[in-house]
Design an enzyme around this catalytic site. Structure first.
Site, PDB file in Angstrom:
ATOM      1  N   SER A 167      19.193  29.035 -27.151  1.00 36.56           N
ATOM      2  CA  SER A 167      18.624  27.848 -26.512  1.00 36.56           C
ATOM      3  C   SER A 167      18.075  26.812 -27.478  1.00 36.56           C
ATOM      4  O   SER A 167      17.877  25.666 -27.095  1.00 36.56           O
ATOM      5  CB  SER A 167      17.543  28.267 -25.523  1.00 36.56           C
ATOM      6  OG  SER A 167      16.559  29.032 -26.180  1.00 36.56           O
ATOM      7  N   HIS A 198      21.945  30.714 -20.524  1.00 40.65           N
ATOM      8  CA  HIS A 198      22.482  29.368 -20.749  1.00 40.65           C
ATOM      9  C   HIS A 198      24.007  29.322 -20.736  1.00 40.65           C
ATOM     10  O   HIS A 198      24.593  28.286 -21.041  1.00 40.65           O
ATOM     11  CB  HIS A 198      21.958  28.805 -22.082  1.00 40.65           C
ATOM     12  CG  HIS A 198      20.482  28.588 -22.069  1.00 40.65           C
ATOM     13  ND1 HIS A 198      19.905  27.445 -21.581  1.00 40.65           N
ATOM     14  CD2 HIS A 198      19.466  29.402 -22.444  1.00 40.65           C
ATOM     15  CE1 HIS A 198      18.581  27.550 -21.681  1.00 40.65           C
ATOM     16  NE2 HIS A 198      18.293  28.730 -22.197  1.00 40.65           N
ATOM     17  N   LYS A 237      18.421  28.029 -14.152  1.00 42.15           N
ATOM     18  CA  LYS A 237      19.045  26.988 -14.974  1.00 42.15           C
ATOM     19  C   LYS A 237      20.222  26.365 -14.201  1.00 42.15           C
ATOM     20  O   LYS A 237      20.003  25.590 -13.290  1.00 42.15           O
ATOM     21  CB  LYS A 237      19.393  27.559 -16.337  1.00 42.15           C
ATOM     22  CG  LYS A 237      18.120  28.132 -16.998  1.00 42.15           C
ATOM     23  CD  LYS A 237      18.287  28.521 -18.405  1.00 42.15           C
ATOM     24  CE  LYS A 237      17.114  29.361 -18.907  1.00 42.15           C
ATOM     25  NZ  LYS A 237      15.822  28.677 -18.930  1.00 42.15           N
TER      26      LYS A 237
HETATM   27  N1  PMP Z   1      16.619  34.191 -21.387  1.00 44.80           N
HETATM   28  C1  PMP Z   1      16.819  32.982 -21.939  1.00 44.80           C
HETATM   29  C2  PMP Z   1      17.810  32.865 -23.066  1.00 44.80           C
HETATM   30  C3  PMP Z   1      16.131  31.858 -21.465  1.00 44.80           C
HETATM   31  O1  PMP Z   1      16.317  30.655 -22.018  1.00 44.80           O
HETATM   32  C4  PMP Z   1      15.224  32.027 -20.385  1.00 44.80           C
HETATM   33  C5  PMP Z   1      14.454  30.845 -19.799  1.00 44.80           C
HETATM   34  N2  PMP Z   1      13.784  30.080 -20.705  1.00 44.80           N
HETATM   35  C6  PMP Z   1      15.034  33.302 -19.858  1.00 44.80           C
HETATM   36  C7  PMP Z   1      15.759  34.367 -20.366  1.00 44.80           C
HETATM   37  C8  PMP Z   1      14.073  33.549 -18.732  1.00 44.80           C
HETATM   38  O2  PMP Z   1      14.655  33.168 -17.535  1.00 44.80           O
HETATM   39  P1  PMP Z   1      13.759  32.794 -16.270  1.00 44.80           P
HETATM   40  O3  PMP Z   1      13.455  31.338 -16.347  1.00 44.80           O
HETATM   41  O4  PMP Z   1      14.614  33.140 -15.100  1.00 44.80           O
HETATM   42  O5  PMP Z   1      12.536  33.644 -16.342  1.00 44.80           O
END
Ligand code: PMP
Length: 399
Positions: A187, A215, A247
């Site tokens: 990310s 993502h 997302k």
């Molecule tokens: N894994 C990754 C790579 C993320 O970017 C995120 C969200 N920032 C999450 C897990 C967590 O997902 P959630 O928003 O559903 O808690």
């Protein structure tokens, strides 16, 4: 000890964060998360939401949420294993498994809850977790909750992964289980894990493979089915495919897909799943509708990639460095943290909302403006954003 204020650390720590400019300053989005939106009272072009396909605003998704409140109420009433497992939850899991071409899927309250709840159940004392050094914080917390040994390999470095796995073979006593875990798309940089190679190396060493595709879903692979579909990998190659509805699906919620054995194991063992209230009907129905949209309206994923290619090419031709990005996450490298913050403030003044990513999230000399593309951005939005990047880049002497 008497007379000492036991909670003074709260203010002290907060003030330390404020004085080193490491505190989060919350902005207020007034209205929906859309390409043109209002942030702190100002009309801006949104370039930093994870709502990749703008499905949070899709009429079918919104209507499904409204209908579910009418038919099922505002809340589920319980945790899933007691009285909070509605027909809507089962339907979502059935639809998700079909979408992912998996034997079964399990929906968690969030992606964070999936990683934090499942990872420590998959591996325990006598086992080994092998993790990419840039994996998401929810994976790091999941790993910390496990009593397994930990091995970290350099970011996307298959030579290093191989040597960590080879060293693990020599461990005495022999590891019972090995879990290799990686983000699908990272990310901060928008680069992709070489999932086919990760899976092949893990296979050679008899290890389980777990990918966090938060993502990648809605973005990669045929119809947005994710990184496993992108590489045409089989279920035997990647054992746990984890994702999020927060997302590209435009709602909220985490999930894992894989074999029926995986799902049976996961829901009986993950404490985050067993002990936390289940999603309200509106959330679950909206997630199912989002899958429906992905299956029937392929234009959203196409538009996302058209915008991604246009914008990445645009910022590069202005002379900016976009690092190793190959996905809709496009970092615009600035270098120094102070400059990245000034860059973001000037963009906001010019009507573009994109946040700086600075130390400690990335190293001190790698501060950047992280932009995230969206299928619903119009060509004029992208051109206006590129003009703003050009203007600020010149003002700050970066291009
Ligand atoms: N894994 C990754 C790579 C993320 O970017 C995120 C969200 N920032 C999450 C897990 C967590 O997902 P959630 O928003 O559903 O808690």
């Amino acid at each position: 000890m008497a007379g000492r204020d036991p909670v003074s650390f709260l203010r002290e720590e907060y003030q330390r964060l404020v004085s080193s400019d490491l505190d989060w300053k919350l902005r207020v989005l007034e209205g929906p998360s859309a390409p043109r939106c209002v942030v702190d009272g100002k009309n801006v072009i949104m370039l930093c939401s994870n709502n990749y396909l703008s499905l949070s605003n899709h009429p079918k998704v919104k209507q499904a949420a409204i209908d579910a409140v009418r038919t099922h109420g505002a809340g589920s009433g319980s945790v899933r294993p007691i009285a909070g497992n509605m027909d809507l939850h089962s339907e979502l899991e059935r639809r998700l498994a079909r979408f992912k071409d998996a034997e079964a899927s399990l929906v968690y309250q969030t992606g964070f809850a999936a990683n934090a709840g499942l990872i420590p159940q998959l591996v325990d004392q006598g086992d080994l977790i092998v993790s990419d050094e840039l994996n998401h914080g929810s994976i790091i917390d999941g790993v910390r909750l496990s009593r397994a040994d930990r091995g970290v390999y350099r970011h996307c470095d298959m030579g290093d992964l191989k040597s960590v796995l080879e060293k693990a073979e020599e461990h005495e006593p022999r590891y019972r289980r090995i879990l290799v875990i990686t983000d699908g798309v990272f990310s901060m940089d928008g680069d992709m894990a070489p999932m086919d190679k990760v899976a092949a190396l893990a296979h050679d060493h008899g290890a389980m493979v777990y990918v966090d595709d938060a993502h990648g879903e809605g973005v990669l692979g045929e119809g947005g089915r994710g990184i496993v579909a992108h590489h045409h990998l089989s279920r035997d190659a990647v054992h746990v495919e984890m994702g999020t509805f927060s997302k590209a699906f435009g709602v909220v919620g985490g999930h894992v897909s894989g074999s029926r054995d995986l799902v049976n194991f996961a829901y009986n063992k993950s404490r985050t799943w067993l002990l936390s209230g289940s999603h309200p009907p509106a959330v679950v129905a909206a997630c199912t509708a989002a899958i429906d949209v992905l299956e029937t309206e392929p234009q959203h994923v196409r538009n996302l990639w058209t915008n991604t290619d246009y914008f990445r090419k645009g910022v590069r031709s202005l002379g900016f460095d976009t690092g190793s990005s190959v996905t809709p996450i496009i970092p615009v490298m600035v270098g120094d943290s102070g400059a990245a913050k000034r860059f973001s403030s000037r963009l906001y003044e010019l009507g573009v909302f994109a946040l700086p990513i600075v130390f400690p999230m990335v190293s001190k000399d790698k501060a950047r403006i992280r932009t995230i593309m969206n299928a619903a951005l119009a060509r004029e939005d992208l051109d206006a954003s590129l003009s703003a990047f050009e203007k600020v880049g010149k003002e700050l002497g970066l291009i």
